[in-house]
Write an enzyme that holds these catalytic residues in place. Structure first.
Site, PDB file in Angstrom:
ATOM      1  N   CYS A  66      42.378 -17.764   2.900  1.00  0.00           N
ATOM      2  CA  CYS A  66      41.513 -18.914   2.600  1.00  0.00           C
ATOM      3  C   CYS A  66      42.188 -19.822   1.560  1.00  0.00           C
ATOM      4  O   CYS A  66      42.723 -19.349   0.565  1.00  0.00           O
ATOM      5  CB  CYS A  66      40.171 -18.424   2.075  1.00  0.00           C
ATOM      6  SG  CYS A  66      39.024 -19.787   1.740  1.00  0.00           S
ATOM      7  N   CYS A  70      38.349 -19.404  -5.272  1.00  0.00           N
ATOM      8  CA  CYS A  70      37.231 -18.676  -5.913  1.00  0.00           C
ATOM      9  C   CYS A  70      37.804 -17.461  -6.662  1.00  0.00           C
ATOM     10  O   CYS A  70      38.419 -16.585  -6.032  1.00  0.00           O
ATOM     11  CB  CYS A  70      36.217 -18.253  -4.867  1.00  0.00           C
ATOM     12  SG  CYS A  70      35.725 -19.629  -3.773  1.00  0.00           S
ATOM     13  N   CYS A  73      37.535 -13.774  -5.446  1.00  0.00           N
ATOM     14  CA  CYS A  73      37.634 -13.463  -4.015  1.00  0.00           C
ATOM     15  C   CYS A  73      38.996 -12.929  -3.585  1.00  0.00           C
ATOM     16  O   CYS A  73      40.015 -13.607  -3.721  1.00  0.00           O
ATOM     17  CB  CYS A  73      37.290 -14.706  -3.201  1.00  0.00           C
ATOM     18  SG  CYS A  73      37.315 -14.356  -1.430  1.00  0.00           S
ATOM     19  N   CYS A 110      25.269 -10.839  10.109  1.00  0.00           N
ATOM     20  CA  CYS A 110      25.899 -11.973   9.426  1.00  0.00           C
ATOM     21  C   CYS A 110      27.393 -11.981   9.731  1.00  0.00           C
ATOM     22  O   CYS A 110      28.048 -10.940   9.641  1.00  0.00           O
ATOM     23  CB  CYS A 110      25.721 -11.848   7.919  1.00  0.00           C
ATOM     24  SG  CYS A 110      24.014 -11.616   7.453  1.00  0.00           S
ATOM     25  N   CYS A 141      23.240 -14.888  11.306  1.00  0.00           N
ATOM     26  CA  CYS A 141      23.576 -15.573  10.054  1.00  0.00           C
ATOM     27  C   CYS A 141      25.082 -15.803  10.065  1.00  0.00           C
ATOM     28  O   CYS A 141      25.827 -14.996  10.633  1.00  0.00           O
ATOM     29  CB  CYS A 141      23.170 -14.690   8.869  1.00  0.00           C
ATOM     30  SG  CYS A 141      23.676 -15.373   7.267  1.00  0.00           S
ATOM     31  N   CYS A 201      20.462 -19.211   3.147  1.00  0.00           N
ATOM     32  CA  CYS A 201      20.724 -17.992   2.378  1.00  0.00           C
ATOM     33  C   CYS A 201      21.646 -18.434   1.246  1.00  0.00           C
ATOM     34  O   CYS A 201      22.774 -18.872   1.503  1.00  0.00           O
ATOM     35  CB  CYS A 201      21.402 -16.962   3.275  1.00  0.00           C
ATOM     36  SG  CYS A 201      22.011 -15.521   2.389  1.00  0.00           S
ATOM     37  N   ARG A 273      18.115 -10.449  -2.041  1.00  0.00           N
ATOM     38  CA  ARG A 273      19.009  -9.406  -1.535  1.00  0.00           C
ATOM     39  C   ARG A 273      19.894  -8.826  -2.612  1.00  0.00           C
ATOM     40  O   ARG A 273      20.584  -9.543  -3.330  1.00  0.00           O
ATOM     41  CB  ARG A 273      19.880  -9.943  -0.388  1.00  0.00           C
ATOM     42  CG  ARG A 273      20.792  -8.851   0.176  1.00  0.00           C
ATOM     43  CD  ARG A 273      21.574  -9.296   1.387  1.00  0.00           C
ATOM     44  NE  ARG A 273      20.675  -9.786   2.397  1.00  0.00           N
ATOM     45  CZ  ARG A 273      20.836 -10.951   3.029  1.00  0.00           C
ATOM     46  NH1 ARG A 273      21.854 -11.699   2.765  1.00  0.00           N
ATOM     47  NH2 ARG A 273      19.970 -11.327   3.934  1.00  0.00           N
TER      48      ARG A 273
HETATM   49  S1  SF4 Z   1      34.701 -16.955  -1.424  1.00  0.00           S
HETATM   50 FE1  SF4 Z   1      36.756 -16.420  -0.661  1.00  0.00          FE
HETATM   51  S2  SF4 Z   1      36.657 -16.805   1.519  1.00  0.00           S
HETATM   52 FE2  SF4 Z   1      34.926 -17.896   0.597  1.00  0.00          FE
HETATM   53  S3  SF4 Z   1      35.677 -19.942   0.157  1.00  0.00           S
HETATM   54 FE3  SF4 Z   1      36.039 -18.762  -1.720  1.00  0.00          FE
HETATM   55  S4  SF4 Z   1      38.146 -17.974  -1.482  1.00  0.00           S
HETATM   56 FE4  SF4 Z   1      37.465 -18.652   0.552  1.00  0.00          FE
END
Ligand code: SF4
Length: 327
Positions: A66, A70, A73, A110, A141, A201, A273
């Protein structure tokens, strides 16, 4: 009006408020623990059968690689976490996982993809997955990143019931966690989803080094959305080696329970949740979360790429607590 008079009677009348101030929410967090739990349990009973827990299964249909950053993540391409970028799963493989989830007691399936936003060709594939999962008799979802209004409309037309898009944290702390998309981007996607008629959600993650005022700010933002999210996942950070938050200080489990209780009080009719982080949570903490008004869990051995308690362990815990899956 004092907070003591403010919260319970409004919930009793089932009036949903959208005008929470951060100070009011902070005051809920500051209540003596037994009082907070009592109020949350009251609100829970006024809106739900407290012995029922909604069960969702989450499958990563497109893992890793990705472009977003984040900080929590493992799927971000910007961090070296050992998660390999994979292609979008095939329709058949997704449907076979969905059948297994249904057989295991899930009522909602999901599908998560590690994208900034879906490309049109990918959206065609996801829409086919949504149609297929729906035809199995499961609620659907998806969490695919940012959406345009056209994309949200297409997902709705394919039968999507819920779209997950978290706010993650307070507007003030957000910049310490994500820089590749703004808080407003997130709010805009939530608008597109809601306007398309898909249930929202939306929740966040705690234990990311934020302060109590950020947990309060996140809950106030969620509770002040034009419509409360139908589903509010509250996640405890899972610290993953290689991510910037791998070594952040652990949150006291009772602060996590408080966050659940405050979400329950401020969003009385939403399903709250208990999401990521259960693998490391004691049964006692999870029991307190259910007492605080949590009434949904993710079920299955994996949450996208991080571990989750095995199904048998979950069923044994629900059994021990006298809880049963929501129909
Ligand atoms: S949480 Fe992870 S998968 Fe989702 S947008 Fe952020 S970096 Fe990408």
């Amino acid at each position: 009006m004092s907070l003591a008079h403010d919260t319970a009677p409004r919930a009793a009348a089932n009036l949903l408020r959208h005008d929470w101030t951060s100070a009011e929410v902070r005051a809920l967090f500051a209540l003596p623990f037994p009082e907070l739990m009592f109020r949350a349990a009251l609100v829970h009973r006024e809106n739900f059968d407290p012995s029922e827990v909604q069960i969702s299964t989450l499958l990563s249909i497109k893992t890793g690689g990705c472009p977003e950053d984040c900080a929590y993540c493992p799927q971000s391409a910007q961090y070296d976490t050992g998660v390999k970028a994979e292609k979008l799963m095939s329709l058949d493989a997704v449907l076979s996982e969905a059948r297994a989830a249904k057989a295991g007691g899930a009522s909602r399936f999901c599908m998560g993809a590690a994208w900034r936003s879906p490309k049109e060709r990918d959206l065609d594939s996801v829409c086919a997955m949504v149609e297929g999962v729906k035809a199995l008799g499961l609620e659907t979802c998806a969490t695919l990143g940012m959406l345009t209004s056209e994309q949200a409309a297409r997902l709705k037309a394919s039968g999507l019931d819920y779209y997950n898009h978290n706010l993650d944290t307070s507007p003030e702390y957000y910049g310490a966690i994500i820089t590749t998309r703004t808080y407003q981007d997130r709010l805009d996607t939530l608008d597109q989803v809601r306007n398309a008629g898909i249930h929202v959600c939306c929740g966040g993650i705690v234990g990311m080094g934020e302060g109590l005022e950020d947990r309060a700010g996140m809950i106030a933002t969620l509770a002040n959305l034009p419509v409360h999210p139908e589903s509010v996942p509250i996640n405890m950070l899972v610290q993953v080696e290689g991510t910037p938050l791998a070594a952040s200080a652990k949150l006291d489990p009772l602060d996590f329970v408080r966050t659940i209780a405050v979400a329950r009080i401020t969003m009385p009719a939403s399903v709250v949740r208990l999401s990521a982080g259960r693998e490391d949570m004691s049964e006692e903490t999870q029991a307190l979360c259910f007492l605080a008004g949590a009434n949904s869990i993710f079920y299955g051995p994996k949450l996208l790429t991080t571990p989750n308690p095995e199904r048998d362990r979950d069923m044994a815990l629900l059994d021990k607590l006298g809880l049963r899956p929501m129909a």
